[in-house]
Design a protein around this motif. Sequence first.
Motif, PDB file in Angstrom:
ATOM      1  N   UNK A   2       0.769  -1.479   0.417  1.00 22.30           N
ATOM      2  CA  UNK A   2      -0.093  -0.196  -0.380  1.00 22.30           C
ATOM      3  C   UNK A   2       0.500   1.133   0.300  1.00 22.30           C
ATOM      4  N   UNK A   3       1.779   1.368   0.642  1.00 21.70           N
ATOM      5  CA  UNK A   3       3.086   2.620   0.759  1.00 21.70           C
ATOM      6  C   UNK A   3       3.876   2.785  -0.711  1.00 21.70           C
ATOM      7  N   UNK A   4       4.536   1.478  -1.409  1.00 21.92           N
ATOM      8  CA  UNK A   4       4.699   1.397  -2.781  1.00 21.92           C
ATOM      9  C   UNK A   4       4.592   1.744  -3.552  1.00 21.92           C
ATOM     10  N   UNK A   5       5.472   3.075  -4.093  1.00 21.00           N
ATOM     11  CA  UNK A   5       4.063   3.982  -5.718  1.00 21.00           C
ATOM     12  C   UNK A   5       5.531   4.079  -6.171  1.00 21.00           C
ATOM     13  N   UNK A   6       5.286   3.540  -7.895  1.00 20.00           N
ATOM     14  CA  UNK A   6       6.110   3.491  -8.460  1.00 20.00           C
ATOM     15  C   UNK A   6       6.456   4.851  -8.904  1.00 20.00           C
ATOM     16  N   UNK A   7       7.732   4.578  -9.238  1.00 26.33           N
ATOM     17  CA  UNK A   7       8.441   6.702  -9.903  1.00 26.33           C
ATOM     18  C   UNK A   7       8.760   7.024  -8.873  1.00 26.33           C
ATOM     19  N   UNK A   8       8.709   6.698  -7.615  1.00 26.12           N
ATOM     20  CA  UNK A   8       8.957   7.448  -6.122  1.00 26.12           C
ATOM     21  C   UNK A   8      10.736   6.929  -6.503  1.00 26.12           C
ATOM     22  N   UNK A  16       5.187   4.159   5.298  1.00 28.17           N
ATOM     23  CA  UNK A  16       5.077   3.402   5.068  1.00 28.17           C
ATOM     24  C   UNK A  16       5.851   2.154   4.499  1.00 28.17           C
ATOM     25  N   UNK A  17       5.831   2.335   2.876  1.00 27.39           N
ATOM     26  CA  UNK A  17       7.003   1.871   2.554  1.00 27.39           C
ATOM     27  C   UNK A  17       7.861   0.740   3.538  1.00 27.39           C
ATOM     28  N   UNK A  18       9.100   1.855   4.340  1.00 28.09           N
ATOM     29  CA  UNK A  18      10.342   2.025   4.771  1.00 28.09           C
ATOM     30  C   UNK A  18       9.658   0.991   5.949  1.00 28.09           C
ATOM     31  N   UNK A  19       8.522   0.968   6.679  1.00 23.86           N
ATOM     32  CA  UNK A  19       8.478   0.268   7.613  1.00 23.86           C
ATOM     33  C   UNK A  19       8.235  -1.310   6.912  1.00 23.86           C
ATOM     34  N   UNK A  20       7.215  -1.399   6.123  1.00 22.34           N
ATOM     35  CA  UNK A  20       6.996  -2.768   5.291  1.00 22.34           C
ATOM     36  C   UNK A  20       8.475  -3.547   5.029  1.00 22.34           C
ATOM     37  N   UNK A  21       9.606  -2.823   4.586  1.00 24.94           N
ATOM     38  CA  UNK A  21      10.611  -2.974   4.332  1.00 24.94           C
ATOM     39  C   UNK A  21      11.471  -3.697   5.833  1.00 24.94           C
ATOM     40  N   UNK A  22      11.490  -2.479   6.504  1.00 27.76           N
ATOM     41  CA  UNK A  22      11.707  -2.723   8.271  1.00 27.76           C
ATOM     42  C   UNK A  22      11.389  -4.383   9.051  1.00 27.76           C
ATOM     43  N   UNK A  23      10.010  -4.292   8.482  1.00 20.34           N
ATOM     44  CA  UNK A  23       9.119  -5.653   8.784  1.00 20.34           C
ATOM     45  C   UNK A  23      10.267  -6.678   8.329  1.00 20.34           C
ATOM     46  N   UNK A  24       9.776  -7.175   7.193  1.00 22.81           N
ATOM     47  CA  UNK A  24      10.753  -7.986   6.541  1.00 22.81           C
ATOM     48  C   UNK A  24      12.129  -8.062   6.895  1.00 22.81           C
ATOM     49  N   UNK A  25      12.561  -7.217   7.398  1.00 17.90           N
ATOM     50  CA  UNK A  25      14.314  -7.304   7.592  1.00 17.90           C
ATOM     51  C   UNK A  25      14.077  -8.056   8.951  1.00 17.90           C
ATOM     52  N   UNK A  26      13.202  -7.663   9.960  1.00 19.09           N
ATOM     53  CA  UNK A  26      12.788  -7.923  11.402  1.00 19.09           C
ATOM     54  C   UNK A  26      12.344  -9.628  10.968  1.00 19.09           C
ATOM     55  N   UNK A  27      11.838  -9.887  10.221  1.00 20.80           N
ATOM     56  CA  UNK A  27      11.150 -11.485  10.025  1.00 20.80           C
ATOM     57  C   UNK A  27      12.413 -12.788   9.739  1.00 20.80           C
ATOM     58  N   UNK A 349      15.624  -9.786  -0.661  1.00 21.07           N
ATOM     59  CA  UNK A 349      15.467  -9.405  -2.015  1.00 21.07           C
ATOM     60  C   UNK A 349      14.143  -8.460  -1.557  1.00 21.07           C
ATOM     61  N   UNK A 350      12.962  -8.590  -1.299  1.00 17.09           N
ATOM     62  CA  UNK A 350      12.329  -7.640  -1.416  1.00 17.09           C
ATOM     63  C   UNK A 350      12.137  -6.214  -0.330  1.00 17.09           C
ATOM     64  N   UNK A 351      13.153  -6.554   0.114  1.00 19.99           N
ATOM     65  CA  UNK A 351      13.454  -5.169   1.585  1.00 19.99           C
ATOM     66  C   UNK A 351      13.430  -4.190   0.841  1.00 19.99           C
ATOM     67  N   UNK A 352      14.929  -4.516  -0.503  1.00 17.18           N
ATOM     68  CA  UNK A 352      15.590  -3.192  -0.650  1.00 17.18           C
ATOM     69  C   UNK A 352      13.927  -2.427  -1.412  1.00 17.18           C
ATOM     70  N   UNK A 353      13.612  -2.847  -1.713  1.00 16.39           N
ATOM     71  CA  UNK A 353      12.531  -2.360  -3.085  1.00 16.39           C
ATOM     72  C   UNK A 353      11.197  -1.969  -2.160  1.00 16.39           C
ATOM     73  N   UNK A 354      11.563  -1.967  -0.427  1.00 15.31           N
ATOM     74  CA  UNK A 354      10.644  -1.292   0.372  1.00 15.31           C
ATOM     75  C   UNK A 354      11.027  -0.143   1.938  1.00 15.31           C
TER      76      UNK A 354
END
Length: 363
Positions: A2-8, A16-27, A349-354
């Motif tokens: 939801x927080x990831x936007x194309x072209x940013x 929100x996108x950064x928190x999603x990436x942090x949750x990936x790394x925390x997992x 792999x997904x964390x760097x895109x978030x």
Amino acid sequence: PLGLKEGVLPTQRSSLSNAGGNFFMAGVGFSFIFSWLLMLLVLITFVLGGNVYMLFCESWRNQQLFQLLDTPGVIPGFNLSELLGQEGDTANFSEIYRQCQQDNSLWKTLHLDQSVSLDELLNISQYTGDISTAFEKMNITLSPISLLSQTQKDLLLNASRAGQPPNFTLTLEQLDQNVTQRSLLDLAAELEQLAEKVGMDVKNDLEDNARRLREMDNLMQANFSGPLQSLKENIHLVQSGAAQLEGQTRAALDEASETQEFLERETPTIIKNATGAFLEQLLDFFETYISWAKSGLTEDVARCKPIAQTLDNVEVIGCDYIMDSVNAFWFSLGWCTLFLLPSVILAVRLAKFYRRMDFTDVY
């Protein structure tokens, strides 16, 4: 997502996108920290559940467990035949389990007749000899038996002699004669002859008296002939019976004396025979009871089907309910552990895109 936007730009991604990436790394971090516990739990439950299921449940169902237990030396120092007191290695768990499933008694299942002999234990013949010997030595003494004393015998003889009837000869002679001194019919005939010689007035009276005499004679013949004949017969019967009274009395006294002698001579033997017959009947009762007791003990008492049912119920509860659940649990955790590695790779792999980057990529 939801927080990831194309072209940013990566350096300008939203929180929100950064928190999603942090949750990936925390997992990923938590996976590395706690995955060994998960692996250890899978290993322990696998070792317990898998081995118990294969060693117990499967071997129980294909009877290999009983074959293993029946193998001599599997359990050091344990011998089922010696424990049950049987000769040789005839006892085994497979046969006992099969006998219990058929609802046989423990006596047959465990072959207890080889260790305990019911025929010797419940054999009363070893006692019947002593009982018979003691019975033969028994001496029966009775008090003297007296049916009739000498005084009573004398009284009976005197009574038979005194019971003789008087002389009925004169009486019988009188009974053979007419009841009246003259014949009434003859008198009636004389009156009729006399009536023919007198006048009419007297003639009627004489004829009437003659008719009455004939009626009286008929009445006397009808009423007195039967009783007189019966009286004659009774007198003859009394005379004949009285003549035999003394002889019959003496014969009865002789029979009483013989009976008394027989009782004095044979009563002990009769009592002993009757007592012996009663004793044999009691022994027959004991033998019947012992046969029933042996039959009940060997066939009806302590049937072991509940033991086999209990073992089957333990197998159903332990294998179908507990072991199946444990195996399903470790199997599920094993798949989770297996998918943990690709999930870690995918999360990295997904964390760097978030996550928000500190520097923009040259590309």
